[in-house]
Design a protein around this motif. Structure first.
Motif, PDB file in Angstrom:
ATOM      1  N   GLU A 146       0.827  -1.214   0.000  1.00 43.79           N
ATOM      2  CA  GLU A 146       0.000   0.000   0.000  1.00 43.79           C
ATOM      3  C   GLU A 146       0.862   1.265   0.000  1.00 43.79           C
ATOM      4  N   ASP A 147       0.274   2.367  -0.469  1.00 40.21           N
ATOM      5  CA  ASP A 147       0.958   3.658  -0.401  1.00 40.21           C
ATOM      6  C   ASP A 147       0.595   4.317   0.939  1.00 40.21           C
ATOM      7  N   LEU A 148       1.337   3.949   1.953  1.00 43.77           N
ATOM      8  CA  LEU A 148       1.002   4.443   3.296  1.00 43.77           C
ATOM      9  C   LEU A 148       1.261   5.934   3.435  1.00 43.77           C
ATOM     10  N   ALA A 149       2.184   6.453   2.623  1.00 46.37           N
ATOM     11  CA  ALA A 149       2.475   7.887   2.724  1.00 46.37           C
ATOM     12  C   ALA A 149       1.259   8.715   2.312  1.00 46.37           C
ATOM     13  N   ALA A 150       0.613   8.333   1.206  1.00 47.72           N
ATOM     14  CA  ALA A 150      -0.574   9.063   0.746  1.00 47.72           C
ATOM     15  C   ALA A 150      -1.708   8.892   1.748  1.00 47.72           C
ATOM     16  N   TRP A 151      -1.849   7.694   2.252  1.00 43.87           N
ATOM     17  CA  TRP A 151      -2.873   7.429   3.262  1.00 43.87           C
ATOM     18  C   TRP A 151      -2.643   8.316   4.496  1.00 43.87           C
ATOM     19  N   SER A 152      -1.402   8.373   4.934  1.00 46.33           N
ATOM     20  CA  SER A 152      -1.063   9.132   6.129  1.00 46.33           C
ATOM     21  C   SER A 152      -1.303  10.635   5.933  1.00 46.33           C
ATOM     22  N   ARG A 153      -1.099  11.094   4.704  1.00 46.83           N
ATOM     23  CA  ARG A 153      -1.291  12.525   4.467  1.00 46.83           C
ATOM     24  C   ARG A 153      -2.740  12.938   4.729  1.00 46.83           C
ATOM     25  N   ALA A 154      -3.699  12.131   4.285  1.00 50.54           N
ATOM     26  CA  ALA A 154      -5.104  12.485   4.502  1.00 50.54           C
ATOM     27  C   ALA A 154      -5.526  12.270   5.952  1.00 50.54           C
ATOM     28  N   TRP A 155      -5.183  11.118   6.485  1.00 53.42           N
ATOM     29  CA  TRP A 155      -5.754  10.722   7.767  1.00 53.42           C
ATOM     30  C   TRP A 155      -4.982  11.259   8.968  1.00 53.42           C
ATOM     31  N   VAL A 156      -3.685  11.498   8.791  1.00 53.94           N
ATOM     32  CA  VAL A 156      -2.854  11.876   9.941  1.00 53.94           C
ATOM     33  C   VAL A 156      -2.376  13.327   9.861  1.00 53.94           C
ATOM     34  N   GLU A 157      -1.994  13.747   8.644  1.00 49.17           N
ATOM     35  CA  GLU A 157      -1.410  15.089   8.530  1.00 49.17           C
ATOM     36  C   GLU A 157      -2.456  16.176   8.298  1.00 49.17           C
ATOM     37  N   GLU A 158      -3.694  15.783   7.972  1.00 42.78           N
ATOM     38  CA  GLU A 158      -4.731  16.775   7.706  1.00 42.78           C
ATOM     39  C   GLU A 158      -5.920  16.566   8.640  1.00 42.78           C
ATOM     40  N   ALA A 159      -6.715  17.620   8.816  1.00 36.86           N
ATOM     41  CA  ALA A 159      -7.856  17.558   9.728  1.00 36.86           C
ATOM     42  C   ALA A 159      -9.144  17.211   8.976  1.00 36.86           C
ATOM     43  N   GLY A 160     -10.150  16.811   9.721  1.00 35.50           N
ATOM     44  CA  GLY A 160     -11.492  16.680   9.163  1.00 35.50           C
ATOM     45  C   GLY A 160     -11.869  15.282   8.727  1.00 35.50           C
ATOM     46  N   ARG A 161     -13.067  15.199   8.183  1.00 30.88           N
ATOM     47  CA  ARG A 161     -13.635  13.908   7.792  1.00 30.88           C
ATOM     48  C   ARG A 161     -14.019  13.955   6.319  1.00 30.88           C
ATOM     49  N   PRO A 162     -13.920  12.820   5.612  1.00 33.22           N
ATOM     50  CA  PRO A 162     -14.475  12.797   4.260  1.00 33.22           C
ATOM     51  C   PRO A 162     -16.001  12.864   4.348  1.00 33.22           C
ATOM     52  N   ILE A 163     -16.623  13.500   3.376  1.00 32.15           N
ATOM     53  CA  ILE A 163     -18.093  13.529   3.309  1.00 32.15           C
ATOM     54  C   ILE A 163     -18.522  12.383   2.394  1.00 32.15           C
ATOM     55  N   VAL A 164     -19.305  11.471   2.947  1.00 29.44           N
ATOM     56  CA  VAL A 164     -19.719  10.290   2.192  1.00 29.44           C
ATOM     57  C   VAL A 164     -21.230  10.353   1.989  1.00 29.44           C
TER      58      VAL A 164
END
Ligand SMILES: [Zn+2]
Length: 863
Positions: free
Chosen positions: A456-474
């Protein structure tokens, strides 16, 4: 990840003057100062001794001998010391040579003439600063997290300068003492004012300043052996039966947690002995000092009426602190920007450890209730923050803590484990612990290790979930034709599209039918995902995107599902019915806050759901939503029309509850909501013991809470009740706390003014739990109109509170202040305060205010 990390560090470092005429460091511990020292110092040791007077008004005095290896002695070296009093330094010697040194801006700067390459020994005699020593009449305990050790004694107060600590405490002869190391020496002697004891403790393993700790005072000691290890518990509980009832469970929970962690990590408990201290009105749930964990006594010594939730909480707290022995204590974050990492690991492990101890519990449901509502409460607000936050000075470290670290991060970590695979995740974690043991590491260090274990691309995952705030709108997109699903899809978007984030996560979507709930796994990635497996299935009554409570986001139901669940949620049944209902409640609460569901519909739904809800965790959640929907979101004028029905449902629930804990939960809710004369009279009789509730035992804390609730409602004779409650309270800590709160309950507004005004003085805010208790009484919804005048002054105090208080205090201060308000004028006060503060106002405090005020802002828009 690594490249990004290097960039972050480069941005954080402010240029240092490497020349001879270096300016003394500014207040606090900046990244620049910390990096300079981490590069120059090694082999650090502290040899500390304190003299603890029996009289709290006398100063604590101490001596510290610091030894270290130094590179580049041509530059001065700054120690940290901010005791909050002048002339606290009595003498400083370098080697055997006395040197002139004074405290400026929280530092003692050692001139280069006093330093040499290689081994240095600095000895300082000092008066200790009081605030982090938490001194009471006959006991004290330290809290040095996040960087408060230097408020008590001179040290290098940063997490990546680990040291071995040797400690001696000279205390009154009848005091019990505890520290990180085991007691190795003890001498008693007689002095004019009585017997004294001097206790020496064994040197510690390498630990940072924030984990160094001691406590001393009048404590009772319980000992037990589990799995060949001796445990010691210090406490101040005066109720002997309560101690007897709780002690074995407390020791067992520690032993279970330790055993589990040794197995999971493959590393034996690294710190020798294991003691813990139960502190009355402790600032946190617990603090993970190796060898000397401190807990909030009320979280561990449960009342007989303890709810199942409280028992789970206790097990979780114990497991959390025990997990820290590996995650945080053995391997420590390099800088407090990664403080969340130790918290998330501790919470994540705690969830795993607690499960086997509660085989009757629905753990997925527990996870849902423990983490989602609290994480969403912050993450849906304009004041939210990323899990990983930049931090350029440790004097701001306290502001990093909150629900995003404690509640969102475990959800994110569970996603990371799902993404990586449990076995590979554990291997990565073991690598990480082995590689950095007794040292420091950062989040990018861990992601790099895990990345090596997965495609997996953990870096891209980490950027959204760890380095940035908020929730995705689903958003749910359901198309049905002739009783069959044509297509079921989810739209995924970011609240701030400019960020260009990819939100990847795993969900189990629930399709509800009359006789069952069917779940389908979905992986969200990109902007729209279709659930192929749903095509052709019969049309469901509802679709709940986060049915199994794995995903994280702002989930929008399709209109038909919102309508169905808004009316018939209690009908949801089947194998995972409880989990589906729990998740539906969390989703509907979001819908209410977004204005898609009226608060009165939530109240009505709760009243229909309670008699039918079979799961205790769901009952607790529904009760909490009911109370909030009633007090916060129902306009005053409409409350009285509703309260009788609410009381009736709660009293029925209390009568029907099958367990003691469920009875306790219903009783607490009834106490919180009660307003009709007949219910208040009945509660007063219960308080007087003229009436008993079968199956419910009221402990001293319950009596106090009941007396306070009746007082704020000004039931007949309430003032005498409070006086009687003070007399009736046997435990001295609880008695003092009640006395402290009394003026906040007064019928006389000038008395309440005086109470609030007294909080401007830091000395009166020392007992933070007491202060919060007082504020909640002051701002009770029934007194909202009269207490609105305290809102703006409370906001104005926040900066000072952040400077002087412990880490959770600023948020809790504002939470308690705003807790009772729902008016447009109160919302307006918060808005104008924020509009008026200067541009230099700390961003984190602005965020704390915005997230605390979010419910108020939303509630003020309800009619
Ligand atoms: Zn923790």
């Amino acid at each position: 990840m690594r490249a990004f990390a290097i960039l972050t560090m480069a941005l954080l470092v402010t240029p240092t003057n490497r020349g001879g005429a270096q300016p003394p460091p500014a207040a606090g511990i900046s990244t620049a100062l910390a990096e300079e020292r981490a590069a120059r110092l090694s082999d650090l040791r502290y040899d500390l001794s304190f003299r603890l007077p029996g009289d709290r008004r006398e100063r604590v005095t101490g001596r510290v001998t610091i030894t270290f290896r130094l590179q580049n002695p041509s530059m001065p070296l700054a120690l940290d010391f901010a005791p909050g009093r002048p002339d606290a330094i009595r003498s400083v010697t370098a080697g055997d040579v006395p040197i002139e040194a004074r405290v400026a801006d929280g530092h003692v700067v050692l001139p280069s003439s006093a330093l040499r390459a290689g081994l240095n020994t600095i000895a300082i005699d000092f008066d200790a600063g009081d605030p982090p020593l938490n001194r009471s009449e006959d006991f004290l305990y330290t809290i040095f997290v996040p960087a408060r050790a230097h408020e008590a004694f001179p040290c290098f107060d940063q997490p990546d300068l680990k040291a071995r600590w040797t400690l001696a405490l000279d205390a009154p002869g009848d005091w019990v003492t505890v520290a990180n190391g085991a007691e190795v020496t003890r001498e008693t002697r007689r002095e004019a004012e009585g017997e004294r004891v001097k206790v020496g403790f064994a040197p510690t393993e390498p630990i940072p300043t924030y984990l160094f700790a001691f406590a001393a005072g009048r404590f009772s000691v319980e000992e037990a052996e589990r799995n060949g290890r001796r445990f010691r518990m210090l406490h101040r509980e005066t109720d002997v039966a309560k101690v007897r009832r709780n002690r074995d469970a407390i020791f067992d929970l520690h032993a279970t947690a330790l055993e589990w962690l040794e197995r999971y990590t493959g590393i034996p408990y690294p710190f020798g002995k294991f003691d813990f201290v139960l502190v009355p009105a402790f600032q946190f749930g617990g603090m993970e000092h190796p060898g000397a964990v401190f807990y909030n006594a009320s979280g561990l010594m449960l009342e007989e009426s303890a709810t199942q939730n409280q028992e789970l909480e206790r097990a979780s707290t114990i497991s959390h602190e025990t997990a820290h022995m590996w995650f945080g204590d053995l391997v420590t974050m390099r800088w407090f920007t990664d403080v969340w990492m130790k918290e998330v690991f501790a919470n994540f492990m705690a969830a795993r450890i607690v499960n086997p101890s509660f085989p009757g519990i629905n753990h997925d449901l527990r996870f849902l209730h423990a983490y989602y509502p609290a994480a969403y409460d912050v993450d849906r607000t304009a004041g939210t923050n990323a899990i990983r936050q930049p931090l350029d000075n440790l004097n701001q470290a306290g502001t990093l803590y909150g629900a995003i670290i404690y509640q969102k991060a475990p959800i994110v970590m569970r996603q990371l484990e799902m993404l990586t695979g449990a076995d590979r995740f554990r291997s990565g974690v073991r690598d990480y612990l082995r590689r950095y043991r007794f040292g420091n590491a950062s989040w990018p260090d861990l992601i790099a290790l895990l990345d090596a274990h997965t495609p997996e691309d953990l870096a891209a995952w980490s950027r959204a979930w760890v380095e940035e705030a908020g929730r995705p709108i689903v958003t749910t997109e359901l198309e049905v034709q002739d009783g069959r699903i044509v297509s079921l899809g989810f739209g995924v978007s970011d609240p701030d599209r400019r960020r260009g984030l990819t939100w990847t996560e795993e969900l189990h979507v629930a399709l509800g039918y009359a006789d069952r709930v069917q779940t389908l796994p979905v992986r969200l990635a990109g902007t729209r995902v279709e659930v192929i497996a749903a095509r052709g299935l019969s049309a469901p009554l509802f679709v709940l995107p986060n049915g199994a409570g794995l995903g994280y986001g702002e989930f929008h139901l399709d209109p038909a599902s919102l309508a169905w669940l808004g009316d018939r949620l209690p009908d949801v049944d089947g194998r995972d019915g409880a989990l589906t209902r729990g998740s539906a409640w969390v989703t509907l609460w979001d819908a209410m806050l977004n204005g898609q569901l009226a608060p009165e519909r939530v109240v009505d739904l709760a009243l229909r759901a309670l008699p039918r809800e079979g799961d205790e965790l769901n009952v607790q959640r529904i009760l909490s939503y009911l109370e909030q929907a009633y007090w916060r979101f129902t306009p005053e004028a409409e409350r009285s029309a509703k309260v009788a029905e609410i009381e009736r449902v709660l009293r029925q629930g209390l009568a029907d509850a099958s367990s003691r804990s469920l009875k306790g939960a219903y009783f607490a809710s009834l106490r919180n909501v009660a307003q009709t004369a007949s219910t208040l009279e009945w509660l007063a009789r219960v308080w007087r013991r003229d009436e008993t509730v079968p199956g419910l035992t009221l402990a001293e804390t319950d009596d106090i809470a009941l007396a306070q609730a009746l007082a704020v409602r000004e039931v007949e004779g309430w003032e005498a009740m409070l006086r009687q409650q003070v007399e009736r309270t046997l435990n001295p800590d609880r008695k003092a706390r009640l006395q402290f709160v009394l003026p906040a309950l007064s019928a006389d507004p000038t008395e309440r003014d005086r109470f609030f005004a007294s909080l401007a003085n830091g000395a009166n805010r020392r007992r933070e739990a007491w202060v919060l208790d007082g504020l909640r009484s002051l701002h009770h919804p029934l007194r909202a109109a009269e207490s609105a005048r305290f809102v703006t002054p409370s906001l104005a105090l926040l900066e000072e509170i952040q400077r002087t208080g412990d880490i959770f205090f600023p948020k809790r201060w504002i939470d308690s202040t705003l807790s009772g308000h729902r008016s447009e004028s109160a919302a307006g006060m918060v808005r104008s305060f924020l509009a008026d503060v200067p541009a230099t106002y700390p961003d984190r405090l602005r965020r704390i205010i915005l997230s605390s005020a979010d419910d108020l802002f939303r509630a003020s828009r309800v009619r």
